[in-house]
Design a protein around this motif. Structure first.
Motif, PDB file in Angstrom:
ATOM      1  N   GLY A 113      29.317  63.625  76.326  1.00  0.00           N
ATOM      2  CA  GLY A 113      30.487  62.828  76.673  1.00  0.00           C
ATOM      3  C   GLY A 113      30.457  62.198  78.049  1.00  0.00           C
ATOM      4  O   GLY A 113      31.435  61.556  78.459  1.00  0.00           O
ATOM      5  N   PHE A 114      29.353  62.354  78.777  1.00  0.00           N
ATOM      6  CA  PHE A 114      29.251  61.707  80.085  1.00  0.00           C
ATOM      7  C   PHE A 114      29.128  60.197  79.904  1.00  0.00           C
ATOM      8  O   PHE A 114      28.509  59.722  78.946  1.00  0.00           O
ATOM      9  CB  PHE A 114      28.058  62.251  80.878  1.00  0.00           C
ATOM     10  N   VAL A 115      29.712  59.443  80.833  1.00  0.00           N
ATOM     11  CA  VAL A 115      29.705  57.984  80.792  1.00  0.00           C
ATOM     12  C   VAL A 115      28.966  57.474  82.023  1.00  0.00           C
ATOM     13  O   VAL A 115      29.252  57.900  83.146  1.00  0.00           O
ATOM     14  CB  VAL A 115      31.151  57.430  80.770  1.00  0.00           C
ATOM     15  N   VAL A 116      28.033  56.544  81.796  1.00  0.00           N
ATOM     16  CA  VAL A 116      27.259  55.989  82.901  1.00  0.00           C
ATOM     17  C   VAL A 116      28.147  55.081  83.743  1.00  0.00           C
ATOM     18  O   VAL A 116      28.793  54.176  83.221  1.00  0.00           O
ATOM     19  CB  VAL A 116      26.038  55.200  82.379  1.00  0.00           C
ATOM     20  N   GLY A 117      28.180  55.337  85.042  1.00  0.00           N
ATOM     21  CA  GLY A 117      28.897  54.482  85.986  1.00  0.00           C
ATOM     22  C   GLY A 117      27.984  53.390  86.514  1.00  0.00           C
ATOM     23  O   GLY A 117      28.319  52.220  86.497  1.00  0.00           O
ATOM     24  N   HIS A 118      26.818  53.799  87.006  1.00  0.00           N
ATOM     25  CA  HIS A 118      25.785  52.822  87.329  1.00  0.00           C
ATOM     26  C   HIS A 118      24.422  53.470  87.132  1.00  0.00           C
ATOM     27  O   HIS A 118      24.284  54.685  87.113  1.00  0.00           O
ATOM     28  CB  HIS A 118      25.968  52.157  88.700  1.00  0.00           C
ATOM     29  N   GLU A 119      23.431  52.598  86.931  1.00  0.00           N
ATOM     30  CA  GLU A 119      22.072  53.078  86.695  1.00  0.00           C
ATOM     31  C   GLU A 119      21.094  51.995  87.095  1.00  0.00           C
ATOM     32  O   GLU A 119      21.475  50.828  87.250  1.00  0.00           O
ATOM     33  CB  GLU A 119      21.864  53.475  85.234  1.00  0.00           C
ATOM     34  N   GLY A 120      19.836  52.408  87.268  1.00  0.00           N
ATOM     35  CA  GLY A 120      18.835  51.436  87.658  1.00  0.00           C
ATOM     36  C   GLY A 120      17.443  52.010  87.557  1.00  0.00           C
ATOM     37  O   GLY A 120      17.231  53.098  87.006  1.00  0.00           O
ATOM     38  N   GLN A 121      16.515  51.259  88.135  1.00  0.00           N
ATOM     39  CA  GLN A 121      15.111  51.649  88.110  1.00  0.00           C
ATOM     40  C   GLN A 121      14.432  51.184  89.385  1.00  0.00           C
ATOM     41  O   GLN A 121      14.624  50.054  89.825  1.00  0.00           O
ATOM     42  CB  GLN A 121      14.441  51.023  86.898  1.00  0.00           C
ATOM     43  N   ILE A 122      13.637  52.099  89.968  1.00  0.00           N
ATOM     44  CA  ILE A 122      12.844  51.832  91.162  1.00  0.00           C
ATOM     45  C   ILE A 122      11.431  52.340  90.901  1.00  0.00           C
ATOM     46  O   ILE A 122      11.255  53.488  90.512  1.00  0.00           O
ATOM     47  CB  ILE A 122      13.433  52.557  92.398  1.00  0.00           C
ATOM     48  N   GLY A 123      10.438  51.504  91.109  1.00  0.00           N
ATOM     49  CA  GLY A 123       9.055  51.960  90.995  1.00  0.00           C
ATOM     50  C   GLY A 123       8.543  52.119  89.581  1.00  0.00           C
ATOM     51  O   GLY A 123       7.706  52.968  89.321  1.00  0.00           O
ATOM     52  N   THR A 134      32.450  60.946  86.918  1.00  0.00           N
ATOM     53  CA  THR A 134      33.045  62.277  86.810  1.00  0.00           C
ATOM     54  C   THR A 134      34.372  62.266  87.545  1.00  0.00           C
ATOM     55  O   THR A 134      34.556  61.539  88.513  1.00  0.00           O
ATOM     56  CB  THR A 134      32.129  63.359  87.432  1.00  0.00           C
ATOM     57  N   SER A 135      35.283  63.045  87.051  1.00  0.00           N
ATOM     58  CA  SER A 135      36.548  63.179  87.757  1.00  0.00           C
ATOM     59  C   SER A 135      36.538  64.523  88.463  1.00  0.00           C
ATOM     60  O   SER A 135      35.610  65.292  88.341  1.00  0.00           O
ATOM     61  CB  SER A 135      37.717  63.074  86.771  1.00  0.00           C
ATOM     62  N   GLY A 136      37.563  64.800  89.160  1.00  0.00           N
ATOM     63  CA  GLY A 136      37.621  66.056  89.905  1.00  0.00           C
ATOM     64  C   GLY A 136      37.959  65.763  91.338  1.00  0.00           C
ATOM     65  O   GLY A 136      39.093  65.494  91.673  1.00  0.00           O
ATOM     66  N   HIS A 137      36.944  65.785  92.179  1.00  0.00           N
ATOM     67  CA  HIS A 137      37.167  65.458  93.578  1.00  0.00           C
ATOM     68  C   HIS A 137      35.965  64.688  94.111  1.00  0.00           C
ATOM     69  O   HIS A 137      34.886  64.676  93.505  1.00  0.00           O
ATOM     70  CB  HIS A 137      37.440  66.712  94.419  1.00  0.00           C
ATOM     71  N   ALA A 138      36.172  64.040  95.215  1.00  0.00           N
ATOM     72  CA  ALA A 138      35.109  63.218  95.816  1.00  0.00           C
ATOM     73  C   ALA A 138      33.850  64.056  96.025  1.00  0.00           C
ATOM     74  O   ALA A 138      33.926  65.218  96.423  1.00  0.00           O
ATOM     75  CB  ALA A 138      35.581  62.639  97.143  1.00  0.00           C
ATOM     76  N   GLY A 139      32.712  63.461  95.745  1.00  0.00           N
ATOM     77  CA  GLY A 139      31.444  64.149  95.956  1.00  0.00           C
ATOM     78  C   GLY A 139      30.902  64.835  94.726  1.00  0.00           C
ATOM     79  O   GLY A 139      29.877  65.502  94.801  1.00  0.00           O
ATOM     80  N   THR A 140      31.581  64.688  93.583  1.00  0.00           N
ATOM     81  CA  THR A 140      31.124  65.383  92.378  1.00  0.00           C
ATOM     82  C   THR A 140      30.471  64.460  91.356  1.00  0.00           C
ATOM     83  O   THR A 140      30.237  64.861  90.230  1.00  0.00           O
ATOM     84  CB  THR A 140      32.286  66.143  91.701  1.00  0.00           C
ATOM     85  N   VAL A 141      30.157  63.233  91.731  1.00  0.00           N
ATOM     86  CA  VAL A 141      29.416  62.360  90.834  1.00  0.00           C
ATOM     87  C   VAL A 141      28.065  63.021  90.550  1.00  0.00           C
ATOM     88  O   VAL A 141      27.440  63.596  91.448  1.00  0.00           O
ATOM     89  CB  VAL A 141      29.228  60.960  91.472  1.00  0.00           C
ATOM     90  N   VAL A 142      27.621  62.941  89.307  1.00  0.00           N
ATOM     91  CA  VAL A 142      26.350  63.519  88.895  1.00  0.00           C
ATOM     92  C   VAL A 142      25.333  62.399  88.743  1.00  0.00           C
ATOM     93  O   VAL A 142      25.575  61.430  88.022  1.00  0.00           O
ATOM     94  CB  VAL A 142      26.491  64.286  87.560  1.00  0.00           C
ATOM     95  N   GLU A 143      24.205  62.534  89.440  1.00  0.00           N
ATOM     96  CA  GLU A 143      23.078  61.630  89.246  1.00  0.00           C
ATOM     97  C   GLU A 143      21.967  62.403  88.572  1.00  0.00           C
ATOM     98  O   GLU A 143      21.749  63.584  88.866  1.00  0.00           O
ATOM     99  CB  GLU A 143      22.551  61.101  90.588  1.00  0.00           C
ATOM    100  N   ILE A 144      21.246  61.727  87.665  1.00  0.00           N
ATOM    101  CA  ILE A 144      19.978  62.273  87.184  1.00  0.00           C
ATOM    102  C   ILE A 144      18.893  61.295  87.600  1.00  0.00           C
ATOM    103  O   ILE A 144      19.118  60.088  87.642  1.00  0.00           O
ATOM    104  CB  ILE A 144      19.961  62.543  85.663  1.00  0.00           C
ATOM    105  N   SER A 145      17.733  61.824  87.955  1.00  0.00           N
ATOM    106  CA  SER A 145      16.658  60.994  88.475  1.00  0.00           C
ATOM    107  C   SER A 145      15.327  61.427  87.869  1.00  0.00           C
ATOM    108  O   SER A 145      15.014  62.621  87.831  1.00  0.00           O
ATOM    109  CB  SER A 145      16.602  61.125  90.001  1.00  0.00           C
TER     110      SER A 145
END
Length: 176
Positions: A113-123, A134-145
């Motif tokens: 159920g996660f929704v992509v906020g932004h994404e990209g590609q480097i290299g 993500t909701s909750g509080h500031a600083g809890t955005v989840v990135e996968i790399s």
């Protein structure tokens, strides 16, 4: 440890002045050296599914196993970085989880159920990243790399440089 994503590998801070932020981290926190990329080249970047021409600078250093990322967006293109600055000001914006099987982790997050906020590609194709809203509080955005390619080797180099850093050469320019 997240049962879905694994261990946190990076904390990402959105800043308005990356040079001042690097100075704080190297001189006050004594974390470094920072590897500074003044003009990050993304092959593509999308905000909420639409192309966005984000221009940014980043700086990377390690504190033990945790990588510290400083991000300064240099234009007004739509991004979650600008969203964070507008809503919360400077500070911790995301936690990043790294993977050698990016697509599988991406697909699991979407299925959960996660929704992509932004994404990209480097290299190249092994340099993808996604930030999930993500909701909750500031600083809890989840990135996968994706670290299965050159980015993973670069991150290993940064980790190694931090192991016995003596405070010399605190900012190391990358690229350009």
């Amino acid at each position: 440890m997240s049962a879905l994503f694994g261990k946190v590998c990076q904390n990402g801070y959105v800043v308005r002045d990356i040079e001042a932020a690097m100075k704080f981290w190297t001189e006050v926190m004594r974390v470094g050296p920072f590897f500074y990329i003044p003009d990050v080249k993304t092959e593509w970047f999308r905000y909420k599914g639409a192309d966005s021409a984000v221009e940014m600078s980043i700086a990377l250093a390690n504190s033990g196993d945790l990588q510290i990322e400083l991000i300064q967006q240099r234009n007004d293109a739509p991004s979650m970085y600008l969203d964070h600055l507008k809503q919360h000001g400077e500070g911790l914006q995301h936690m990043s989880y790294w993977t050698n099987d990016y697509q599988a982790l991406y697909d699991r997050a979407i299925a959960e159920g996660f929704v992509v906020g932004h994404e990209g590609q480097i290299g190249g194709p092994k340099g993808r990243f996604a930030y999930f809203e993500t909701s909750g509080h500031a600083g809890t955005v989840v990135e996968i790399s994706d670290i299965s390619g050159g980015k993973g080797r670069f991150f290993g180099h940064i980790r190694k440089a931090a192991e016995n850093w003596d405070g010399s050469d605190p900012v190391r320019l990358v690229g350009n």
